[in-house]
Design a protein around this motif. Structure first.
Motif, PDB file in Angstrom:
ATOM      1  N   TRP A  14      -3.382 -66.853  59.408  1.00 27.44           N
ATOM      2  CA  TRP A  14      -4.486 -66.196  59.846  1.00 27.44           C
ATOM      3  C   TRP A  14      -4.268 -64.872  58.923  1.00 27.44           C
ATOM      4  O   TRP A  14      -4.924 -63.716  59.068  1.00 27.44           O
ATOM      5  CB  TRP A  14      -3.914 -65.646  61.343  1.00 27.44           C
ATOM      6  N   ASN A  42      -1.486 -62.899  58.252  1.00 24.11           N
ATOM      7  CA  ASN A  42      -0.501 -61.867  58.588  1.00 24.11           C
ATOM      8  C   ASN A  42       0.588 -62.330  57.561  1.00 24.11           C
ATOM      9  O   ASN A  42       1.176 -63.336  57.169  1.00 24.11           O
ATOM     10  CB  ASN A  42      -0.094 -62.167  60.013  1.00 24.11           C
ATOM     11  N   GLU A  96       6.583 -61.319  70.541  1.00 22.34           N
ATOM     12  CA  GLU A  96       5.695 -61.239  69.258  1.00 22.34           C
ATOM     13  C   GLU A  96       4.790 -62.363  68.989  1.00 22.34           C
ATOM     14  O   GLU A  96       3.658 -62.208  68.795  1.00 22.34           O
ATOM     15  CB  GLU A  96       6.791 -61.011  67.660  1.00 22.34           C
ATOM     16  N   ASN A 156       1.988 -62.080  71.616  1.00 22.08           N
ATOM     17  CA  ASN A 156       0.927 -61.233  71.172  1.00 22.08           C
ATOM     18  C   ASN A 156       0.013 -61.763  69.869  1.00 22.08           C
ATOM     19  O   ASN A 156      -1.262 -61.463  69.993  1.00 22.08           O
ATOM     20  CB  ASN A 156       1.597 -59.842  70.484  1.00 22.08           C
ATOM     21  N   LEU A 157       0.659 -62.329  69.113  1.00 20.34           N
ATOM     22  CA  LEU A 157       0.104 -63.096  68.014  1.00 20.34           C
ATOM     23  C   LEU A 157      -0.927 -64.161  68.422  1.00 20.34           C
ATOM     24  O   LEU A 157      -2.148 -64.081  68.007  1.00 20.34           O
ATOM     25  CB  LEU A 157       0.711 -63.653  66.738  1.00 20.34           C
ATOM     26  N   GLU A 158      -0.394 -64.785  69.412  1.00 20.71           N
ATOM     27  CA  GLU A 158      -1.377 -66.092  70.187  1.00 20.71           C
ATOM     28  C   GLU A 158      -2.590 -65.299  70.946  1.00 20.71           C
ATOM     29  O   GLU A 158      -3.701 -65.975  70.692  1.00 20.71           O
ATOM     30  CB  GLU A 158      -0.777 -66.758  70.869  1.00 20.71           C
ATOM     31  N   HIS A 159      -2.432 -64.481  71.385  1.00 15.11           N
ATOM     32  CA  HIS A 159      -3.321 -63.786  72.284  1.00 15.11           C
ATOM     33  C   HIS A 159      -4.274 -62.960  71.396  1.00 15.11           C
ATOM     34  O   HIS A 159      -5.699 -63.135  71.699  1.00 15.11           O
ATOM     35  CB  HIS A 159      -2.851 -62.678  73.225  1.00 15.11           C
ATOM     36  N   GLN A 160      -4.010 -62.776  70.190  1.00 12.56           N
ATOM     37  CA  GLN A 160      -4.965 -61.769  69.330  1.00 12.56           C
ATOM     38  C   GLN A 160      -5.618 -62.951  68.643  1.00 12.56           C
ATOM     39  O   GLN A 160      -7.015 -62.803  68.405  1.00 12.56           O
ATOM     40  CB  GLN A 160      -4.024 -61.149  68.087  1.00 12.56           C
ATOM     41  N   TYR A 161      -5.214 -64.385  68.329  1.00 20.11           N
ATOM     42  CA  TYR A 161      -5.831 -65.103  67.179  1.00 20.11           C
ATOM     43  C   TYR A 161      -6.279 -66.407  68.032  1.00 20.11           C
ATOM     44  O   TYR A 161      -7.074 -67.343  67.222  1.00 20.11           O
ATOM     45  CB  TYR A 161      -4.787 -65.586  66.104  1.00 20.11           C
ATOM     46  N   SER A 193      -6.549 -66.889  71.487  1.00 20.04           N
ATOM     47  CA  SER A 193      -7.399 -66.893  72.799  1.00 20.04           C
ATOM     48  C   SER A 193      -8.904 -67.446  73.118  1.00 20.04           C
ATOM     49  O   SER A 193      -9.495 -67.647  74.002  1.00 20.04           O
ATOM     50  CB  SER A 193      -7.188 -65.359  73.651  1.00 20.04           C
ATOM     51  N   TRP A 194      -9.551 -67.243  71.727  1.00 22.84           N
ATOM     52  CA  TRP A 194     -10.862 -67.504  71.639  1.00 22.84           C
ATOM     53  C   TRP A 194     -11.367 -68.691  71.203  1.00 22.84           C
ATOM     54  O   TRP A 194     -12.551 -69.288  71.307  1.00 22.84           O
ATOM     55  CB  TRP A 194     -11.701 -66.504  70.920  1.00 22.84           C
TER      56      TRP A 194
END
Length: 254
Positions: A95, A97, A230, A233-238, A240-241
């Motif tokens: 991603w 990061n 952490e 948070n990363l999984e929700h950001q990248y 979830s969609w």
């Protein structure tokens, strides 16, 4: 007397004619044989070239570059960079990061050992047909949806644990693995949480996650790894969609 001489002369002439005929036929036979040999050589060369191209294509099919060139548009940077990253240096995940130590990504660690995409993503004809249709139709996400062990073994007829712990990969048992990390304050391989699989912690193309930190704050987090929070948070950001595993509420692990 004259008749005898005539007969002898005729016999000699007939013999001479046969000799001339044989002499004329012999070169023709040689030319024909030579022509047949030339055709055979040309045919052998063509067959050899076809075989060489076939072998070359098969070997190319086994390389990561094949995946990036022929199939998946996002493979070239998002995934190949994690495979070729120096495991002892900082790198970026699929991603983009930063990962402080690349061996936190299984792709980097396995790549340094000479492994390729096909060592984990074993090609199965049913799976390749499905992916081929998705590729032609453009029916895929970029980056691709992640695959946990359940999805990696779906077409292979092996258990999720056996996918990693086998004689061709990690030739140890669960008990051996438990003993190797027994000196840690929180043994991540104690297997007292049977619902967890290897891919819940170990990620292929992004930083691995120390799931133990979800409950145990004193759990040791290796360099480059993420805590459970952490990772969430990363999984929700990248994810979830675009990731069906995430949307289904299950863990993912590529």
């Amino acid at each position: 007397m004259d008749n005898v001489e005539n007969e002898v002369r005729e016999a000699e002439e007939a013999k001479n004619q046969e000799g001339k005929a044989d002499a004329q036929a012999e070169p023709h036979g040689k030319r024909r044989s030579l022509r047949l040999n030339r055709k055979t050589v040309i045919l052998c060369v063509i067959v050899g070239l076809i075989a060489a191209v076939g072998v070359g294509a098969y070997k190319w099919h086994e390389t990561p570059e094949f995946c990036a060139t022929v199939c998946h548009t996002p493979m070239d940077e998002a995934y190949l960079n994690t495979l070729y990253a120096n495991p002892y240096e900082a790198a970026v995940d699929k991603w983009g990061n930063e990962v402080s130590k690349a061996d936190a990504m299984l792709a980097s660690k396995h790549g340094a050992m000479g492994k390729t995409c096909m060592d984990c993503h074993v090609p199965a004809i049913e799976e390749q047909i499905t992916e081929g249709l998705e590729w032609i139709q453009g029916d895929y996400y970029n980056p691709l949806s992640e695959r946990d062990l359940a999805r990696l073994v779906a077409y292979r007829g092996v258990g999720e644990t056996e996918f990693c712990l086998n004689e061709n990969c990690h030739n140890i048992t669960k008990s051996d693995l438990t003993n190797e990390t027994a000196d840690q304050a929180r043994n991540p391989h104690s297997w007292h949480h049977s619902e967890y699989d290897c891919s819940d912690c170990h990620k292929g193309h992004r930083a691995s996650i120390m799931v133990c930190t979800q409950c145990h704050e004193d759990s040791e987090v290796p360099q480059g790894w993420l805590t459970w929070e952490e990772g969430q948070n990363l999984e929700h950001q990248y994810m979830s969609w675009n990731d069906e595993q995430f949307l289904a509420g299950t863990s993912s692990g590529e």
